[in-house]
Design an enzyme around this catalytic site. Sequence first.
Site, PDB file in Angstrom:
ATOM      1  N   ASP A 186      -2.444   6.142  -3.449  1.00 38.40           N
ATOM      2  CA  ASP A 186      -1.342   5.494  -2.745  1.00 38.40           C
ATOM      3  C   ASP A 186      -0.759   4.410  -3.649  1.00 38.40           C
ATOM      4  OD1 ASP A 186      -3.625   3.952  -2.598  1.00 38.40           O
ATOM      5  OD2 ASP A 186      -3.177   3.139  -0.619  1.00 38.40           O
ATOM      6  N   SER A 193       0.815  -1.213   0.000  1.00 38.45           N
ATOM      7  CA  SER A 193       0.000   0.000   0.000  1.00 38.45           C
ATOM      8  C   SER A 193       0.855   1.272   0.000  1.00 38.45           C
ATOM      9  CB  SER A 193      -0.955  -0.028   1.199  1.00 38.45           C
ATOM     10  OG  SER A 193      -1.865   1.036   1.142  1.00 38.45           O
ATOM     11  N   ASP A 227      -1.138   1.167  -4.034  1.00 37.25           N
ATOM     12  CA  ASP A 227      -1.985   0.151  -4.670  1.00 37.25           C
ATOM     13  C   ASP A 227      -3.323   0.711  -5.137  1.00 37.25           C
ATOM     14  OD1 ASP A 227      -2.887   0.491  -2.034  1.00 37.25           O
ATOM     15  OD2 ASP A 227      -3.682  -1.537  -1.917  1.00 37.25           O
TER      16      ASP A 227
END
Length: 452
Positions: free
Chosen positions: A242, A101, A244
Amino acid sequence: MTSIPKLFGTSGIRGKYQEQITLELAINVARALAKYIGGVGKKVVIGRDTRTTGKIIENVMSAALMECGCDVLKLGMVPTPTVGYATLKKGADAGIMITASHNPSEYNGIKLWNNDGLAYKQHQEAEIEKIVYNKDFEVVGWDEVGREYDISSFKDEYVDDIIEVSEINPDKPLKVVIDAASGAGSYLSAKAMRKAGMDVITLNSQPDGFFPGRNPEPNAENLQTLMKTVKAVGADIGIAHDGDADRMIAVDEKGRLSDFDKLLTIMAKEFGGLVITTVDASACLDTQMSMIDGEVKRTPVGDVHVAESIVENNATFGGEPSGTWLHPDFCMCPDGLLSALRIVHCVQKNGPLSQQLDAIESYPTLRSKITCPNDKKAKVMEIVTDEFQDEFDKIKEVLTIDGVRLQFEDNSWVLIRPSGTEPYIRITAEAMTQQKLDEITDIATKFLEKQL
């Protein structure tokens, strides 16, 4: 009795590559997943973000799944929501997203998805941990190994579907600047926005696991270039993701980073009804929802908790102030790309983002932390749960689902919550006046210090 080591945190398994995230762990998690869903003949979707270690983790997990008789549907480099949606729409038995992430380049991680697009719940994660710990795997012979299928073309289907559900108006094009952090949203976010008829300018939209343009955490420090660019080119809105792309943060046409809680509130008002958020979200959401006869329900921090509560309560929408939003009319996976399309639609429909944000009242807030050794947290929080509310009067609600959150009659609130990763106990408070905020935080701080 030996306790089983915990692998999963608030959002999957995450850590530094070759330290916490080893190839052996990845293989064993894949084998455990295969055992959990039933092995031979089961289908698993797998995707990854742009991290340099993503491909190798994908390869070993795919091999381990096939070794246990599962077929693997490979998406390649995709945003997390594409994995959740593909798991649902392809009728797979589970999904795997390889991502860390918003963490830096040296990190990676593993997140698991159910066949309804909902992330694995805590009890499911505990089962995976148990299978990994006991090495209770079931590999198959040469005649039952699974197969691998390339489903990377599904990305186009996903893009078409999020455009359709967003109701964005292609006949009212806006100028949109997208900063994808060189992460998993690098191609698809801009593609979706352009296909929806918008005029798109991109920043950091070349996939690169070193994240050369900025760190993947979409905060004020990392989004300075986006903020300046939006203002310089006269854009209507800026969008940031972000690593992902399950999160979305917006910059208004004046180049200001949106207040995260206000942005969440704008979207919640579009849906109305019952919306779900976390214990650390602002009271501005409660105030605005009450104006339209809406309702707010809170959960522990973490998108999995929000998702579970949406399903349990048949809610219209849910999200965290971090920019992680869930759209139950589409899929139960947090979706930064759909969130981006929908906030652009809000600007088309309701006018400049700056005006929408400024129309929502801000309240004084404070976030602080007090050092507390990890081995003392449980005892301290036990005292907080039993005694903290006795320090105040005019309490409207006490929530103990994630720390202790006291909400007062005027909608001011204070939350004491232990950090899940650091030796701290955190105090978060919001009040209708600065004086009230000072009073609340002074009482909370002195109470905690007395316990330490």
